[in-house]
Design a protein around this motif. Sequence first.
Motif, PDB file in Angstrom:
ATOM      1  N   GLU A  52      19.245 100.337 -76.253  1.00 27.70           N
ATOM      2  CA  GLU A  52      20.474  99.533 -76.265  1.00 27.70           C
ATOM      3  C   GLU A  52      21.669 100.341 -75.767  1.00 27.70           C
ATOM      4  OE1 GLU A  52      20.453 101.682 -80.132  1.00 27.70           O
ATOM      5  OE2 GLU A  52      18.926 100.600 -79.009  1.00 27.70           O
ATOM      6  N   TYR A  55      21.309 100.557 -72.044  1.00 29.01           N
ATOM      7  CA  TYR A  55      21.724  99.275 -71.478  1.00 29.01           C
ATOM      8  C   TYR A  55      23.249  99.199 -71.360  1.00 29.01           C
ATOM      9  CZ  TYR A  55      22.310  94.282 -70.798  1.00 29.01           C
ATOM     10  OH  TYR A  55      22.675  93.062 -70.310  1.00 29.01           O
ATOM     11  N   GLU A  56      23.967  99.699 -72.360  1.00 25.53           N
ATOM     12  CA  GLU A  56      25.435  99.711 -72.304  1.00 25.53           C
ATOM     13  C   GLU A  56      25.936 100.565 -71.147  1.00 25.53           C
ATOM     14  OE1 GLU A  56      27.613 100.555 -75.904  1.00 25.53           O
ATOM     15  OE2 GLU A  56      26.069  99.547 -77.098  1.00 25.53           O
ATOM     16  N   GLU A  59      25.251  98.655 -67.971  1.00 21.47           N
ATOM     17  CA  GLU A  59      26.171  97.525 -67.878  1.00 21.47           C
ATOM     18  C   GLU A  59      27.578  97.968 -67.479  1.00 21.47           C
ATOM     19  OE1 GLU A  59      26.979  95.269 -71.538  1.00 21.47           O
ATOM     20  OE2 GLU A  59      26.187  93.542 -70.446  1.00 21.47           O
ATOM     21  N   LYS A  60      28.014  99.125 -67.977  1.00 17.41           N
ATOM     22  CA  LYS A  60      29.354  99.630 -67.681  1.00 17.41           C
ATOM     23  C   LYS A  60      29.518  99.995 -66.205  1.00 17.41           C
ATOM     24  CE  LYS A  60      30.859 103.767 -68.443  1.00 17.41           C
ATOM     25  NZ  LYS A  60      30.983 105.069 -68.865  1.00 17.41           N
ATOM     26  N   TYR A  62      27.352  99.065 -63.660  1.00 11.27           N
ATOM     27  CA  TYR A  62      26.547  98.243 -62.777  1.00 11.27           C
ATOM     28  C   TYR A  62      27.337  97.639 -61.616  1.00 11.27           C
ATOM     29  CZ  TYR A  62      23.024  95.091 -61.067  1.00 11.27           C
ATOM     30  OH  TYR A  62      22.128  94.443 -60.257  1.00 11.27           O
ATOM     31  N   CYS A  63      28.594  97.302 -61.831  1.00  8.71           N
ATOM     32  CA  CYS A  63      29.400  96.717 -60.750  1.00  8.71           C
ATOM     33  C   CYS A  63      29.526  97.687 -59.580  1.00  8.71           C
ATOM     34  CB  CYS A  63      30.780  96.314 -61.263  1.00  8.71           C
ATOM     35  SG  CYS A  63      30.746  94.840 -62.278  1.00  8.71           S
ATOM     36  N   SER A  66      25.932  98.070 -57.976  1.00  9.24           N
ATOM     37  CA  SER A  66      25.486  96.899 -57.219  1.00  9.24           C
ATOM     38  C   SER A  66      26.344  96.686 -55.976  1.00  9.24           C
ATOM     39  CB  SER A  66      25.481  95.649 -58.099  1.00  9.24           C
ATOM     40  OG  SER A  66      26.779  95.366 -58.560  1.00  9.24           O
TER      41      SER A  66
END
Length: 155
Positions: A52, A55-56, A59-60, A62-63, A66
């Motif tokens: 988890e 994942y954080e 997620e932080k 990822y922008c 990507s």
Amino acid sequence: MARIIIYVHKLQPLFSKPGSRNIRWYIDDCFLSFWFRFVLPNQALVEIGRNELLYEIVEKDYCDYSGYMLEHYFRQKYQEEERVTIVGRYWDRKGNNEIDLIALNEFDKKAVVAEIKRNKARYDSKRLDEKYQTIKAELGKYKDVHLIGLSMEDM
């Protein structure tokens, strides 16, 4: 017969002089790029089962990641689908002026200069024109130059 696949490549900006030290290295495989960006530096979290938290972290950032992969996608798409002879990108030594995609057709003397954004609303045509002015002399022989913005909507 053994097949050798090279995943690490040297990238030079278009219009740079041969032997220039203004280079960047990149991993050309999406899975390996993700692995070395997120998983390997946080291997301790994987080993102790704290997925988890990993994942954080993903997620932080990822922008940014990507967005970089979207640039890679469009350069590859132009190489494979458009009538072009050279596809690359440009950056100056200071890193102030970066152009995400430059696609050249040396036969038809056409060029595409593109800014790539995940969100089309973030595309700024004035900023792209400012960046284009830094390489305008290099594109002097191209009679037809298009400045465009590309986003996920254009995939």
